[in-house]
Scaffold this motif. Structure first.
Motif, PDB file in Angstrom:
ATOM      1  N   VAL A  18      83.893   0.634 -27.631  1.00 43.27           N
ATOM      2  CA  VAL A  18      83.143  -0.229 -28.550  1.00 43.27           C
ATOM      3  C   VAL A  18      83.129  -1.689 -28.092  1.00 43.27           C
ATOM      4  CG1 VAL A  18      85.042  -0.807 -30.126  1.00 43.27           C
ATOM      5  CG2 VAL A  18      82.713  -0.578 -31.027  1.00 43.27           C
ATOM      6  N   SER A  19      84.118  -2.088 -27.265  1.00 36.78           N
ATOM      7  CA  SER A  19      84.143  -3.483 -26.807  1.00 36.78           C
ATOM      8  C   SER A  19      83.054  -3.745 -25.761  1.00 36.78           C
ATOM      9  CB  SER A  19      85.528  -3.833 -26.246  1.00 36.78           C
ATOM     10  OG  SER A  19      85.684  -3.286 -24.948  1.00 36.78           O
ATOM     11  N   LEU A  20      82.398  -2.676 -25.317  1.00 36.28           N
ATOM     12  CA  LEU A  20      81.295  -2.850 -24.364  1.00 36.28           C
ATOM     13  C   LEU A  20      79.946  -3.044 -25.063  1.00 36.28           C
ATOM     14  CD1 LEU A  20      82.235  -0.194 -21.639  1.00 36.28           C
ATOM     15  CD2 LEU A  20      82.155  -2.676 -21.342  1.00 36.28           C
ATOM     16  N   VAL A  21      79.981  -3.016 -26.410  1.00 35.35           N
ATOM     17  CA  VAL A  21      78.735  -3.168 -27.170  1.00 35.35           C
ATOM     18  C   VAL A  21      78.640  -4.584 -27.728  1.00 35.35           C
ATOM     19  CG1 VAL A  21      77.371  -2.344 -29.125  1.00 35.35           C
ATOM     20  CG2 VAL A  21      78.696  -0.717 -27.751  1.00 35.35           C
ATOM     21  N   TYR A  22      77.613  -5.305 -27.339  1.00 36.66           N
ATOM     22  CA  TYR A  22      77.391  -6.687 -27.780  1.00 36.66           C
ATOM     23  C   TYR A  22      76.138  -6.718 -28.662  1.00 36.66           C
ATOM     24  CZ  TYR A  22      80.764  -7.901 -24.186  1.00 36.66           C
ATOM     25  OH  TYR A  22      81.903  -7.975 -23.435  1.00 36.66           O
ATOM     26  N   THR A  23      76.214  -7.506 -29.735  1.00 38.57           N
ATOM     27  CA  THR A  23      75.085  -7.559 -30.665  1.00 38.57           C
ATOM     28  C   THR A  23      74.263  -8.820 -30.438  1.00 38.57           C
ATOM     29  OG1 THR A  23      76.418  -6.390 -32.266  1.00 38.57           O
ATOM     30  CG2 THR A  23      74.455  -7.479 -33.115  1.00 38.57           C
ATOM     31  N   CYS A  24      72.954  -8.693 -30.615  1.00 40.19           N
ATOM     32  CA  CYS A  24      72.148  -9.914 -30.629  1.00 40.19           C
ATOM     33  C   CYS A  24      71.113  -9.811 -31.742  1.00 40.19           C
ATOM     34  CB  CYS A  24      71.498 -10.187 -29.282  1.00 40.19           C
ATOM     35  SG  CYS A  24      70.675  -8.801 -28.551  1.00 40.19           S
ATOM     36  N   GLU A  25      70.665 -10.952 -32.207  1.00 39.68           N
ATOM     37  CA  GLU A  25      69.708 -10.978 -33.318  1.00 39.68           C
ATOM     38  C   GLU A  25      68.301 -10.616 -32.866  1.00 39.68           C
ATOM     39  OE1 GLU A  25      70.402 -11.106 -36.480  1.00 39.68           O
ATOM     40  OE2 GLU A  25      72.466 -11.121 -35.778  1.00 39.68           O
ATOM     41  N   CYS A  26      68.050 -10.816 -31.567  1.00 32.66           N
ATOM     42  CA  CYS A  26      66.740 -10.503 -30.994  1.00 32.66           C
ATOM     43  C   CYS A  26      65.605 -11.247 -31.702  1.00 32.66           C
ATOM     44  CB  CYS A  26      66.480  -9.006 -31.006  1.00 32.66           C
ATOM     45  SG  CYS A  26      67.704  -8.083 -30.095  1.00 32.66           S
TER      46      CYS A  26
END
Lengths: 341, 341
Positions: free
Chosen positions: B213-221
């Motif tokens: 899960v630490s490889l998943v980054y979120t962005c607002e896009c």
């Protein structure tokens, strides 16, 4: 759909009273008016906007005719227009002319039949006859042109000073030491493509550089702009391998040209300096990033709607409409496709 | 404006006869009808579309609510919708929700008050309550959702299979030898961002790769996608310097990430392979060009209008409306941001 009759039945009063109450007529008591308002809200009553339109003779809708939608500059203009229209409670119908004069004529007729309160238009490249626009003016429907305008049509306009912007771009190339500067121009008809060419030419002559017509390449600047940029760049290398700067009519063509130069080992900006026009978003993210003229699309859209709104209000008040021409500022954004001064 | 009265006076007949003649009523002789038609054309008479609307109960107008306009995918969808609408004689009112739930609700109300014949909508990222959409459905106004949809709302939909597309993208990274694959995901709410994440996860698990899960980054896009891509890339290099592949939710974020890697001397695709999503035009012109999932915007717009048009016709004929869900194909476009197989 909930009707006035439903509200009347719910309250046991006449439809006329309900109608008057909703219009806040003083001959209905405030108590009744309040009751009707509350019942209408409770039943989720929505006034028939067609009937409202007939009464007020306003559609609260404007039409927008634009050559292309999938285009960074024009989509910015659209955003500006609908944002400003929303503030004033206006809806915007959008039509795409696909750069076709015939389609543009039809769309004008359609919008007039729809009795929109006003029209915003940026002309198709093909358009050289303006009788359809004069028809709008003769019918006293407010119309504002933006970006691609016709000088001879008497209406309000929002433009940039294309000639000045092109002069600035070309002067910059001269200032960083370019001696032989080519121009990739747009199609022959639209005023902005003519003006950009004239600005380029004037900058050369003012700096005692020769104007050589063989250094001017034309492109349609349509869907295939990127490919046109590549093709022009290829041809330029064949015709004039000593060109050290190019001023290009639009960013997408410039990006195509840079791709071609890159593929052929011609270095930008070491061998050829490039200045584009429009400041598409992608101009800032490609490598090298593109020096270009920033064209304020969002601001142009907002300003065009504001002018139109004023004219709609004037017309409604039977006041004389005075036409305005607004010239928005542009600026040169210096990036990595040109050498430092 | 020319009115029926003007035509009647011109011909010395009654307004009723003119009106009937224009509606081709059989109790007016063909000779008179022809005369009225010709006079109407001569005087450039245009029927009052509000009155026509009242009579036919059709506005021949649809509403389109879209999160953003200045966006390659959405502007392609708009183009598809207005092209198809034009063919059927429909006008399109465009509203931009700016990803705001509150604005989206207001816009739905506005369109219902305007009595549009139907509504096309792609949801704002913020939207998690769907009562405004159910209101539209309860009022029997046809509505079709596209791209950003809500599964629980009962209406027709046009989507792509985001999960499958994301699986394909991730599988491709695995097939070219990537061992540690990160994911830059979109916001938490919209279904397509969830589905793309799930497709990524499933591809890893199906290939016996660890899901971390630490490889998943979120962005607002949103508007700042490019900057978000840069920021995520920077953080990723700090957290996991051994990542060799990234599947990124949208091209603009991917382009930002590539810019950051380039600035820091991390080579794409030699050090890190990147696959984007959407196939923005700029994906093909940057260097290296971006491997990405092609999302058919134009086709989606056309299909959404076609479904809506069918429902409008069914409703008018008092036929039962059956909802359809159309899933459009996507494909992986392999370019230079990934190693060869």
């Amino acid at each position: 759909m909930v009707t006035l009759k439903n509200i009347a039945e719910e309250l046991g009063i006449s439809i006329t009273t309900v109608s008057k109450a909703l219009k806040e007529y003083p001959d209905v008591s405030e108590k009744t008016r309040k009751l009707v308002r509350e019942t209408a809200a409770l039943l989720n009553y929505q006034p028939n906007s067609f009937a409202v339109n007939l009464r007020t003779k306003e559609s609260k809708t404007i039409g927008l005719i634009i050559p292309v939608v999938v285009h960074h500059f024009f989509s910015s203009v659209i955003k500006g227009i609908i944002a400003q229209a929303e503030k004033k409670g206006y809806l915007v119908i959008i039509l795409q002319s696909n750069e076709s004069y015939e389609l543009e004529q039809k769309q004008i007729d359609l919008l007039l039949r729809k009795r929109v309160d006003g029209i915003l238009i940026s002309l198709a490249n093909e358009t050289s006859d303006f009788s359809h626009l004069n028809k709008v003016i003769n019918q006293q429907t407010p119309i504002v042109m933006f970006d691609k305008i016709a000088k001879v049509v008497k209406c309000s306009k929002v433009i940039i000073d294309d000639r000045k912007a092109a002069y600035t771009a070309t002067q910059y190339l001269i200032d960083i030491g370019c001696k032989k500067i080519a121009h990739f121009r747009g199609p022959l008809l639209p005023q902005n493509s003519i003006d950009r060419f004239l600005g380029y030419k004037k900058a050369l002559l003012d700096n005692d550089l020769e104007f050589d017509v063989s250094l001017v390449y034309t492109c349609e600047c349509g869907d295939a702009s990127f490919e046109e940029g590549k093709a022009n760049a290829k041809q330029l290398l064949k015709d004039h391998d000593d060109v050290d700067g190019i001023f290009i009519n639009t960013d997408l063509v410039a990006i195509g040209a840079m791709k071609e130069f890159n593929d052929r080992g011609v270095k930008v900006p070491e061998d050829i300096n490039i200045v584009g026009f429009s400041n598409w978003f992608m101009a800032s993210v490609i490598s090298p990033s593109l020096t270009t003229i920033n064209q304020p699309g969002l601001e142009m859209g907002k300003k065009a709607f504001k002018l139109l709104f004023k004219e709609i209000k004037s017309r409604k008040a039977n006041k004389l409409i005075t036409h305005k021409q607004v010239v928005l500022d542009t600026d040169l954004v210096v990036r990595d496709s040109t050498k430092n001064k």
